[in-house]
Design an enzyme around this catalytic site. Structure first.
Site, mmCIF file in Angstrom:
data_model
loop_
_atom_site.group_PDB
_atom_site.id
_atom_site.type_symbol
_atom_site.label_atom_id
_atom_site.label_comp_id
_atom_site.label_asym_id
_atom_site.label_seq_id
_atom_site.Cartn_x
_atom_site.Cartn_y
_atom_site.Cartn_z
ATOM 1 C CG ASP A 150 -2.288 0.443 0.990
ATOM 2 O OD1 ASP A 150 -2.433 1.552 0.481
ATOM 3 O OD2 ASP A 150 -3.226 -0.323 1.299
ATOM 4 C CG HIS A 152 -9.163 -1.589 4.333
ATOM 5 N ND1 HIS A 152 -8.965 -1.561 2.962
ATOM 6 C CD2 HIS A 152 -8.739 -0.390 4.779
ATOM 7 C CE1 HIS A 152 -8.451 -0.402 2.616
ATOM 8 N NE2 HIS A 152 -8.303 0.332 3.698
ATOM 9 C CG ASP A 153 -11.516 1.875 3.500
ATOM 10 O OD1 ASP A 153 -11.028 1.810 4.641
ATOM 11 O OD2 ASP A 153 -10.912 2.356 2.514
ATOM 12 C CD GLU A 205 -8.943 4.316 -1.710
ATOM 13 O OE1 GLU A 205 -9.856 3.956 -0.965
ATOM 14 O OE2 GLU A 205 -8.085 5.160 -1.353
ATOM 15 C CG ASP A 236 -4.815 5.591 0.988
ATOM 16 O OD1 ASP A 236 -5.725 4.753 1.073
ATOM 17 O OD2 ASP A 236 -4.759 6.618 1.696
HETATM 18 O O1 ISL Z 1 -13.793 4.486 3.962
HETATM 19 C C1 ISL Z 1 -14.448 5.219 3.301
HETATM 20 C C2 ISL Z 1 -15.902 5.083 3.286
HETATM 21 O O2 ISL Z 1 -16.302 4.312 4.366
HETATM 22 C C3 ISL Z 1 -13.836 6.227 2.444
HETATM 23 O O3 ISL Z 1 -14.267 7.505 2.647
HETATM 24 C C4 ISL Z 1 -12.334 6.131 2.577
HETATM 25 O O4 ISL Z 1 -11.875 6.956 3.566
HETATM 26 C C5 ISL Z 1 -11.731 6.470 1.266
HETATM 27 O O5 ISL Z 1 -12.142 5.448 0.449
HETATM 28 C C6 ISL Z 1 -10.237 6.504 1.303
HETATM 29 O O6 ISL Z 1 -9.720 5.328 1.818
HETATM 30 C C7 ISL Z 1 -8.351 5.173 1.990
HETATM 31 O O7 ISL Z 1 -7.741 6.301 2.592
HETATM 32 C C8 ISL Z 1 -8.093 6.575 3.935
HETATM 33 C C9 ISL Z 1 -8.070 5.355 4.840
HETATM 34 O O8 ISL Z 1 -8.740 5.653 6.040
HETATM 35 C C10 ISL Z 1 -8.730 4.159 4.181
HETATM 36 O O9 ISL Z 1 -8.609 3.023 5.008
HETATM 37 C C11 ISL Z 1 -8.064 3.965 2.860
HETATM 38 O O10 ISL Z 1 -8.489 2.808 2.194
HETATM 39 C C12 ISL Z 1 -7.105 7.596 4.418
HETATM 40 O O11 ISL Z 1 -5.814 7.117 4.202
#
Ligand code: ISL
Length: 570
Positions: free
Chosen positions: A113, A338-339, A266, A212
């Site tokens: 990541d 994971h989100d 992402e 990310d």
């Molecule tokens: O998780 C989300 C919706 O529930 C999104 O708003 C998420 O924050 C967004 O997709 C970005 O995600 C990534 O960056 C974030 C981190 O918290 C997430 O785990 C990651 O996948 C900040 O680094």
């Protein structure tokens, strides 16, 4: 060389398996190399090493490891304190090398990541930037202001995107938590440091990166106020900002072009056109995660205001992306990560038809054009979690949302928002992987850092592997299917019956063969009629999630609840 063309690549027929290390497996205390961290209730890298054969047995080709870097864990690793070392409670760099080697020995690649829109506020760069030390003065987005935040932008985790720093006497921008300051990508020294760090990992034989929120790295010059009607105020100034493409090309030319690696960005808030610019034929990245299907049940003004999603909308969304990225782009396919909530609880039925619907969703994931990303636990049909109290949640996004809502006059207590939080919280995806029916689902011999879903006695890897009808065995077959049938990898997608409210059916048209996928997204039986113009010459059933009579013609079928079938038609 990373691909800027349509030429064949090593990942064309690959399936990626996403590991969230904190929740994957805590190493067992008798593992001599991992004494300090074994059995501490937190998953770790030696714990993944213990499961290498499991990963290989599933048949996946690539592992995407979410952040294992040193971090204060305010966002569980997406707040990086040091890009070049591992977090103590996850293990040492030596453990990471064992993991890499163990995967490579099993012909599984490893992608890391890359979290470079922001760092942790404990990163040395930030510590030195807030003290105005050279060369870090302009490593972050600082603004002086006497009357509150410099503009009206919101953080994605709620509240203003600016926090005042006493040490520097200025505000800094953070699109996420206040402990996640945004890097200043307009500064060439920042970009060079990031590229150097990427080369450092690639020289350690990493096979690529998941990047990310990589389309957030460029902000509109002058940081103007955002339009207040946007869900996240300011987002039109920081999502797909003016220099994203330019920076990604620079990253490509300076780093990626020298390595044969897989890159997936992402990218919340992108359109098909954006995706083609970022990851089309002549583009810096290989594929992107978009979020459009994740928005189908979210509220317009408040994403947490969930409602039922419609199959016709799901079909429309996937069709837009399947058609839009053909032939010049490539989809990164996912139904959870994971989100996001667990897919079977969101898009399937996690009660009476849990097994059938998990298999049906897996069929969708593996038979679309693109690369399937399987999130840990998905392969055994893990479900959302019946969290009982607000204290059980640990995720910063969830906690901030609950805090904000409890300040409102129309929300008296947690129960008023409990259903939405239980449905949508990222913690649903982060409970420990359920390995067996022993204490803590076999995840740890200690106290798990997050609730174990109580259904682990029934839903776990050991029982799934012992049952040849399980979701696990079905996933193995799906993964093999992609390896064995090129039509499922490269065939052109063609939607059938767009308006059918329960059935999602499509063709994949290859050069020599066609495949037909038929999915009944319903708890009721439903009749499928193949449109007359689609010819069936010599059909072969490739896979189904129910017993199917070999004589059944795919031309007209009564599908059972959540029934899924994949046929070759020629
Ligand atoms: O998780 C989300 C919706 O529930 C999104 O708003 C998420 O924050 C967004 O997709 C970005 O995600 C990534 O960056 C974030 C981190 O918290 C997430 O785990 C990651 O996948 C900040 O680094």
């Amino acid at each position: 060389m990373t691909s800027t063309s349509n030429a064949p690549t090593w990942w064309d027929d690959a399936v990626v398996y996403q590991i969230y290390p904190r929740s994957f497996n805590d190493s067992t205390p008798d593992d001599a190399t991992a004494d300090a961290i074994a059995g501490d209730g937190v998953g770790d890298i030696p714990g993944i090493v213990e499961k290498l054969d499991y990963i290989a047995d599933l048949g996946v080709d690539v592992v995407w490891l979410t952040p294992v870097y040193d971090s204060p864990l305010n966002d569980y690793g997406y707040d990086v304190r040091d890009y070049r070392s591992t977090l103590d409670e996850f293990g040492t760099m030596r453990d990471w090398e064992r993991l890499r080697d163990g995967l490579h020995e099993r012909d599984v690649r490893l992608i890391m990541d890359l979290v470079v829109n922001h760092t942790s506020s404990e990163h040395e760069w930030f510590e030195r930037s807030r003290r105005k030390e050279d060369p870090y003065i302009d490593y972050y987005v600082w603004r002086e202001s006497d009357d509150g935040p410099p503009n009206n932008w919101d953080s994605l985790f709620g509240g203003p995107a600016w926090t005042y720093d006493e040490v520097r006497g200025a505000y800094y921008l953070h699109l996420f938590d206040e402990t996640q300051p945004d890097l200043n990508w307009t500064n060439p020294a920042v970009r060079e440091d990031v590229y150097e760090m990427m080369r450092w990992w690639l020289d350690k034989d990493v096979d690529g990166f998941r990047m990310d929120v990589i389309n957030f790295i460029s902000k509109t010059d002058g940081l103007p106020d955002g339009h207040p009607s946007e869900v996240v105020t300011g987002s039109e100034h920081f999502i797909n900002g003016p220099h994203v493409e330019e920076y990604l090309w620079e990253m490509h030319d300076e780093v990626l072009a020298d390595y044969d690696v897989l890159t997936v960005g992402e990218m919340p808030g992108i359109s098909v056109e954006d995706a083609l610019a970022y990851a089309g034929t002549d583009a810096p990245l290989d594929m992107v995660f978009h979020f459009e299907h994740m928005r189908l049940d979210e509220g317009e003004a408040d994403p947490w205001n969930f409602s039922d999603w419609k199959l016709t909308d799901l079909k429309e969304t996937f069709t837009l992306w399947q058609e839009g990225l053909y032939p010049d782009g490539w989809n990164a396919l996912y139904l959870n990560n994971h989100d996001q909530p667990r897919m079977v609880s969101r898009f399937g039925d996690d009660e009476a038809y849990r097994v059938e619907s998990a298999k049906l969703l897996g069929t969708l994931l593996h038979t679309l054009r693109g690369t399937p990303f399987v999130y840990q636990g998905e392969e055994i049909g893990m479900t959302n979690v019946p969290f009982e109290s607000v204290d059980e949640f640990t995720d910063v996004e969830t906690i901030r949302y609950v805090e904000r809502m409890l300040e409102r006059d129309d929300v008296e207590n947690f129960d008023d928002i409990g259903d939405a939080v239980r449905y949508g919280s990222r913690d649903n995806a982060r409970t420990p992987v359920q390995w067996n029916d022993s204490a803590n689902a076999g995840f740890t011999t200690g106290e798990p850092w997050l609730t174990v879903n109580p259904n682990y006695t029934e839903i776990n890897v050991e029982s799934a592997r012992a049952d040849t009808d399980s979701v696990w065995h079905y996933y193995r077959r799906l993964i093999d299917l992609r390896h064995d049938h090129d039509v499922l990898v490269s065939g052109r997608y063609e939607l059938l019956l767009p308006d059918h409210p329960e059935i999602y059916a499509y063709l994949r048209r290859g050069e020599e063969q066609r495949a037909l996928v038929v999915l009944n997204f319903s708890t009721e039986p439903s009749r499928f009629e193949l449109p007359e113009e689609v010819s069936v010459d010599d059909p072969t059933l490739l896979l189904a999630n129910y017993d199917v009579d070999a004589q059944d013609s795919p031309a007209g079928v009564r599908l059972r609840p959540y029934e899924a079938r994949v046929y070759l038609l020629d």
